[in-house]
Design a protein around this motif. Structure first.
Motif, PDB file in Angstrom:
ATOM      1  N   ARG A 275       0.841  -1.205   0.000  1.00 32.64           N
ATOM      2  CA  ARG A 275       0.000   0.000   0.000  1.00 32.64           C
ATOM      3  C   ARG A 275       0.868   1.243   0.000  1.00 32.64           C
ATOM      4  O   ARG A 275       1.702   1.439   0.878  1.00 32.64           O
ATOM      5  CB  ARG A 275      -0.899   0.023   1.239  1.00 32.64           C
ATOM      6  N   GLU A 276       0.636   2.091  -0.989  1.00 34.25           N
ATOM      7  CA  GLU A 276       1.327   3.385  -1.050  1.00 34.25           C
ATOM      8  C   GLU A 276       0.447   4.463  -0.444  1.00 34.25           C
ATOM      9  O   GLU A 276      -0.775   4.363  -0.446  1.00 34.25           O
ATOM     10  CB  GLU A 276       1.620   3.758  -2.507  1.00 34.25           C
TER      11      GLU A 276
ATOM     12  N   THR B 124      -0.276   7.087  -1.748  1.00 28.93           N
ATOM     13  CA  THR B 124      -1.114   7.619  -2.822  1.00 28.93           C
ATOM     14  C   THR B 124      -2.457   6.890  -2.904  1.00 28.93           C
ATOM     15  O   THR B 124      -3.336   7.291  -3.645  1.00 28.93           O
ATOM     16  CB  THR B 124      -0.424   7.424  -4.181  1.00 28.93           C
TER      17      THR B 124
ATOM     18  N   HIS C  34      -2.547   3.673  -3.827  1.00 34.69           N
ATOM     19  CA  HIS C  34      -2.293   2.524  -4.691  1.00 34.69           C
ATOM     20  C   HIS C  34      -2.065   1.262  -3.852  1.00 34.69           C
ATOM     21  O   HIS C  34      -1.250   1.258  -2.946  1.00 34.69           O
ATOM     22  CB  HIS C  34      -1.072   2.810  -5.559  1.00 34.69           C
ATOM     23  N   VAL C  35      -2.818   0.200  -4.148  1.00 38.05           N
ATOM     24  CA  VAL C  35      -2.722  -1.059  -3.397  1.00 38.05           C
ATOM     25  C   VAL C  35      -2.531  -2.213  -4.377  1.00 38.05           C
ATOM     26  O   VAL C  35      -3.173  -2.264  -5.422  1.00 38.05           O
ATOM     27  CB  VAL C  35      -4.008  -1.305  -2.563  1.00 38.05           C
ATOM     28  N   GLU C  36      -1.614  -3.120  -4.044  1.00 34.94           N
ATOM     29  CA  GLU C  36      -1.456  -4.344  -4.839  1.00 34.94           C
ATOM     30  C   GLU C  36      -1.319  -5.519  -3.898  1.00 34.94           C
ATOM     31  O   GLU C  36      -0.718  -5.391  -2.830  1.00 34.94           O
ATOM     32  CB  GLU C  36      -0.144  -4.322  -5.655  1.00 34.94           C
TER      33      GLU C  36
ATOM     34  N   GLY D 190       8.860   2.578  -9.487  1.00 32.23           N
ATOM     35  CA  GLY D 190       7.922   3.698  -9.534  1.00 32.23           C
ATOM     36  C   GLY D 190       8.510   4.895 -10.269  1.00 32.23           C
ATOM     37  O   GLY D 190       9.708   4.969 -10.525  1.00 32.23           O
TER      38      GLY D 190
END
Ligand SMILES: [Zn+2]
Length: 169
Positions: A9-10, A12, A14-16, A37
């Protein structure tokens, strides 16, 4: 029975979901994602961070965060191109100031700032041995930044050339 998965998790948003099955693997994978990135290094080295979150998934599919680690990597700016192919870093007192016997070197609270300038193209380089990650507060990191040539450095480069020119002395 419950299963564990790791998420990246960033800040920003953004989650992966990571492929890793252990925390150590997840941290390495997350560092790889951070390195890939697209970070703005125009002002020097940056230290983007993300969280590796251990998520427990129960039989009914409910997910609970059970642990998290902060992951950060150091991303240096790419070295700018040089008119001569490779930079010739030098520390002339007349351009950089500082101590006469150690020009361009300045101590600060956590380390030293070392400035030099390329004798070919006049680009400046500034290295900081005691940089601080503004997000995590971690000290003693190495950072580098490049600054465009200016009139002062270009004049110095020009004068160096005259000195070096064959038959010019
Ligand atoms: Zn250069």
């Amino acid at each position: 029975m419950s299963n564990i998965k790791f998420e990246y998790r960033e800040a920003t948003g953004h989650v992966e979901t990571l492929m890793a099955s252990t925390e150590a693997e997840a941290i390495e994978e997350a560092k790889g994602l951070l390195r890939d990135g697209d970070w703005d290094t125009s002002k020097g080295t940056v230290w983007p961070i993300a969280f590796v979150v251990e998520v427990e998934v129960d039989d009914e599919g409910h997910e609970v965060d059970v642990d998290h680690e902060t992951v950060s990597v150091s991303i240096d700016p790419p070295e700018p191109g040089c008119s001569e192919g490779a930079h010739d870093w030098q520390a002339p007192y007349s351009i950089l100031g500082g101590l006469k016997e150690d020009p361009g070197v300045f101590g600060h609270g956590g380390g030293m700032i070392i400035r030099d300038v390329c004798a070919h193209c006049g680009v400046y380089r500034k290295r900081d041995t005691g940089a601080r990650n503004p997000v995590t507060g971690e000290h003693g990191l190495g950072s580098v930044a490049y600054e465009d040539a200016d009139e002062k450095s270009l004049t110095w480069v020009h004068n160096q050339r005259k000195v070096r020119a064959p038959g010019g002395g």
